[in-house]
Design an enzyme around this catalytic site. Structure first.
Site, mmCIF file in Angstrom:
data_model
loop_
_atom_site.group_PDB
_atom_site.id
_atom_site.type_symbol
_atom_site.label_atom_id
_atom_site.label_comp_id
_atom_site.label_asym_id
_atom_site.label_seq_id
_atom_site.Cartn_x
_atom_site.Cartn_y
_atom_site.Cartn_z
ATOM 1 N N ASN A 28 0.739 -1.429 -0.242
ATOM 2 C CA ASN A 28 0.062 -0.012 -0.025
ATOM 3 C C ASN A 28 0.792 1.412 -0.116
ATOM 4 O O ASN A 28 0.501 2.156 -0.622
ATOM 5 C CB ASN A 28 -0.956 0.235 1.022
ATOM 6 N N GLU A 56 4.884 -4.650 11.813
ATOM 7 C CA GLU A 56 3.852 -3.601 11.583
ATOM 8 C C GLU A 56 2.804 -4.250 10.889
ATOM 9 O O GLU A 56 2.889 -4.708 9.784
ATOM 10 C CB GLU A 56 4.299 -2.320 10.775
ATOM 11 N N GLU A 62 7.845 2.513 14.568
ATOM 12 C CA GLU A 62 8.371 2.873 13.379
ATOM 13 C C GLU A 62 8.419 4.513 13.899
ATOM 14 O O GLU A 62 7.589 4.917 14.707
ATOM 15 C CB GLU A 62 7.961 2.736 11.993
ATOM 16 N N CYS A 85 -3.337 0.340 6.828
ATOM 17 C CA CYS A 85 -3.559 -0.494 7.913
ATOM 18 C C CYS A 85 -4.347 0.106 9.177
ATOM 19 O O CYS A 85 -4.919 -0.531 10.011
ATOM 20 C CB CYS A 85 -2.030 -0.897 8.423
HETATM 21 P P1 NAD Z 1 1.164 -9.786 3.354
HETATM 22 O O1 NAD Z 1 1.398 -10.190 4.752
HETATM 23 O O2 NAD Z 1 0.313 -10.618 2.277
HETATM 24 O O3 NAD Z 1 2.493 -9.475 2.666
HETATM 25 C C1 NAD Z 1 3.488 -8.614 3.158
HETATM 26 C C2 NAD Z 1 4.946 -9.184 2.975
HETATM 27 O O4 NAD Z 1 5.568 -10.221 3.247
HETATM 28 C C3 NAD Z 1 4.975 -9.196 1.268
HETATM 29 O O5 NAD Z 1 6.240 -8.607 0.786
HETATM 30 C C4 NAD Z 1 5.141 -10.585 1.156
HETATM 31 O O6 NAD Z 1 5.965 -11.238 -0.016
HETATM 32 C C5 NAD Z 1 5.816 -11.078 2.235
HETATM 33 N N1 NAD Z 1 5.739 -12.395 2.950
HETATM 34 C C6 NAD Z 1 4.486 -12.964 2.744
HETATM 35 N N2 NAD Z 1 4.843 -14.301 3.354
HETATM 36 C C7 NAD Z 1 5.962 -14.500 3.783
HETATM 37 C C8 NAD Z 1 6.938 -15.096 4.523
HETATM 38 N N3 NAD Z 1 6.517 -16.580 4.958
HETATM 39 N N4 NAD Z 1 8.135 -14.749 4.880
HETATM 40 C C9 NAD Z 1 8.561 -13.703 4.850
HETATM 41 N N5 NAD Z 1 7.828 -12.632 4.097
HETATM 42 C C10 NAD Z 1 6.625 -13.135 3.648
HETATM 43 O O7 NAD Z 1 0.360 -8.440 3.220
HETATM 44 P P2 NAD Z 1 0.054 -7.343 2.130
HETATM 45 O O8 NAD Z 1 -1.283 -8.156 1.710
HETATM 46 O O9 NAD Z 1 0.986 -7.328 1.176
HETATM 47 O O10 NAD Z 1 -0.509 -6.164 2.905
HETATM 48 C C11 NAD Z 1 -1.461 -5.988 3.416
HETATM 49 C C12 NAD Z 1 -1.538 -6.128 5.037
HETATM 50 O O11 NAD Z 1 -0.384 -5.266 5.470
HETATM 51 C C13 NAD Z 1 -2.826 -5.854 5.923
HETATM 52 O O12 NAD Z 1 -2.836 -6.612 6.825
HETATM 53 C C14 NAD Z 1 -2.171 -4.489 6.344
HETATM 54 O O13 NAD Z 1 -2.990 -4.039 7.536
HETATM 55 C C15 NAD Z 1 -0.923 -4.590 6.721
HETATM 56 N N6 NAD Z 1 -0.120 -3.445 6.966
HETATM 57 C C16 NAD Z 1 0.178 -2.867 7.908
HETATM 58 C C17 NAD Z 1 0.834 -1.698 8.118
HETATM 59 C C18 NAD Z 1 1.419 -1.200 9.579
HETATM 60 O O14 NAD Z 1 2.298 -0.392 9.683
HETATM 61 N N7 NAD Z 1 0.977 -1.615 10.558
HETATM 62 C C19 NAD Z 1 1.123 -0.726 7.076
HETATM 63 C C20 NAD Z 1 0.717 -1.358 5.815
HETATM 64 C C21 NAD Z 1 -0.057 -2.463 5.555
#
Ligand code: NAD
Length: 483
Positions: A152, A249, A457, A283
């Site tokens: 995002n 996060e 962060e 998020c």
């Molecule tokens: P996601 O969890 O599907 O993926 C996040 C990242 O993790 C990607 O780069 C993915 O390739 C990687 N990943 C996936 N499996 C992994 C593994 N087993 N080991 C290491 N890396 C792995 O999330 P998304 O769909 O990209 O993003 C949406 C989610 O992110 C939502 O739940 C949102 O709330 C959260 N988010 C949180 C924040 C925050 O600051 N708290 C900010 C933005 C998004």
């Protein structure tokens, strides 16, 4: 604009390709067109990233904080100079409207580089006097850090992780989300241009498996993930194998509580910012909007009127302020939640459908009369779906607002200052807002409690998550030993 990068990865100061890795097609969410192709990192690419990262970290940590900070601040200036181009690229990568990316993405990344660049020269340990004896602490970098991003805020996430890591004397390997691999490469390029040693900030592409192989490598000291709770569990567990430092996060299902005495326009504005900015893909969004019964009709009326003025369309058009979802997959997930909302008896007051065409557009959607047990009030949707819930009293709404295992954010709208602070003190959430929503300036810590994550962060607090203290005890007198 040229959206195809020179090569898939940026390692050891230059672009690096290895077409043996799985193909990743980058799709422009507004049209469904393929705008670039990259390859997932192979073991050889990962090895090159780790080896050059370890080498660069030693060189970088030997500089003074002021020298390191100068590089980061130069990078911030370059990013600001190129804000237009970087924002266009971010819009291609994510589908978010240019009217947003021009002020919230590269600029936020530059803020982080500028802030931590400014802080780098004043990172210190402390002196501790204990009678005639004394001690001191040395603030040391952790070593090689890994950053893993969500889709995002690709540029922002790269810098929210990279800037504090580098300020403290670490190196970082950043793996962007496979959905948005483009803009982090630009950050890596710019850091080298600003004077960072080759290998200090490497970018490697790939799906979860590439992230996992970085997380399990014993040479990596720290992992910072932005992603979903499910991924957080996996990454946290994998990092635990070698007792790595972590920042998580993760997701949220945050409450926004609006009292009868709130300024209606401000509250509606906060609810719009907290649900529809970035097409709801934020998020910290306040997706459970608790509205006190006395203001409910006025709130819903103004909300509907203002939603009708949303400009949905070509994200590159500066007038557009609501773009497509990042992917077809994410749009379909959101549509399935909308169907659940309807099926479980929530009252649809706005939106509720996809928008015809090749892009992944969906209408900004509002449900009223939502109850605490409905799926749309319990699970993170990560799209433009607002749930409005009614409440009578402050005593009643606090436990309801806290009734989630996540705890990223929470907000309150009221003109009663005492109540605002009282309510905030009872919220179980890391990032809170009074008469506002979703502001995330670099000067304030950002992060969640509960399943929303660990660590913070931004701000001075982030330093604690990218450095460790060495304690040194100095005895001035004789050593007393038992024999
Ligand atoms: P996601 O969890 O599907 O993926 C996040 C990242 O993790 C990607 O780069 C993915 O390739 C990687 N990943 C996936 N499996 C992994 C593994 N087993 N080991 C290491 N890396 C792995 O999330 P998304 O769909 O990209 O993003 C949406 C989610 O992110 C939502 O739940 C949102 O709330 C959260 N988010 C949180 C924040 C925050 O600051 N708290 C900010 C933005 C998004």
């Amino acid at each position: 604009m040229q959206t195809q990068p020179q090569a898939s990865h940026f390692v050891d100061g230059q672009y690096l390709e290895d077409t043996a890795g799985d193909l990743i097609e980058v799709i422009y969410p507004a049209t469904g067109e393929i705008i670039a192709k990259v390859h997932a990192a192979t073991p050889a690419v990962i090895e090159a990233a780790i080896a050059s990262g370890l080498r660069a970290q030693k060189e970088w940590a030997a500089l003074s904080g002021t020298e390191r900070g100068r590089v980061l601040r130069r990078a911030a200036d370059i990013i600001r100079d190129r804000n237009h181009d970087l924002s266009v690229l971010e819009t291609y990568d994510t589908g978010k409207p240019y009217s947003e990316t021009i002020c919230a993405d590269a600029t936020s990344a530059a803020d982080a580089l500028e802030y931590f660049g400014g802080l780098a020269g004043s990172l210190t340990g402390e002196h501790v006097q204990m009678g005639e004896n004394w001690g001191y602490t040395i603030r040391e970098p952790l070593g090689l850090c890994v950053g893993i991003g969500a889709w995002n805020y690709p540029t922002q996430i790269a810098c929210w992780k990279g800037a504090p890591a580098l300020a403290c004397g670490n190196a970082m390997i950043f793996k962007p989300s496979e959905t948005t691999p483009l803009s982090a490469l630009k950050v890596a390029e710019i850091l080298v241009e600003a004077g960072a040693p080759a290998g200090l900030f490497n970018v490697v592409q790939g799906m979860g498996a590439v992230g996992a192989s970085l997380v399990t490598d014993p040479r990596v000291a720290k992992v910072s993930l932005t992603g979903s709770v499910g991924t957080g569990r996996k990454v946290y567990a994998a990092a635990a194998e070698s007792i790595k430092h972590v920042t998580m996060e993760l997701g949220g299902k945050s409450p926004l509580v609006i009292f009868d005495d709130a300024d209606v326009e401000a509250a509606v504005g906060g609810a719009i910012l907290g649900n529809f900015y970035s097409t709801g893909q934020v998020c910290s969004n306040g997706t459970r909007v608790f509205v006190q019964k006395g203001i409910k009709e006025a709130f819903l009326k103004r909300l509907s009127e203002r939603l009708a003025t949303a400009v949905i369309g070509d994200p590159m058009d500066e007038a557009t302020n609501f773009g497509p979802m990042v992917s077809k997959r994410q749009r379909d997930i959101v549509l399935s939640y909308i169907e659940k909302g309807k099926a479980e008896g929530a009252r649809l007051v706005a939106g509720g459908s996809a928008i015809e065409g090749n892009g992944f557009y969906i209408q900004p959607t509002v449900f009223a009369d939502v109850t605490d047990d409905m799926t749309i009030a319990r699970e993170e949707i990560f799209g433009p779906v607002m749930s409005v819930l009614d409440f009578d009293t402050e005593e009643e709404v606090i436990p309801r607002a806290n009734d989630t295992e996540m705890g990223l954010s929470a907000g309150v709208f009221t003109r009663d200052l005492t109540r605002a602070h009282r309510v905030i003190s009872q919220f179980e959430a890391g990032s809170c807002f009074i008469n506002s929503y979703n502001d995330a300036p670099v000067e304030l810590p950002f992060g969640g409690s509960g399943l929303s994550g660990v660590g913070r962060e931004n701000s001075k607090a982030a330093i604690n998550y990218y450095s460790q203290l060495k304690s040194v005890f100095v005895r001035m007198g004789e050593v007393e030993s038992p024999f």
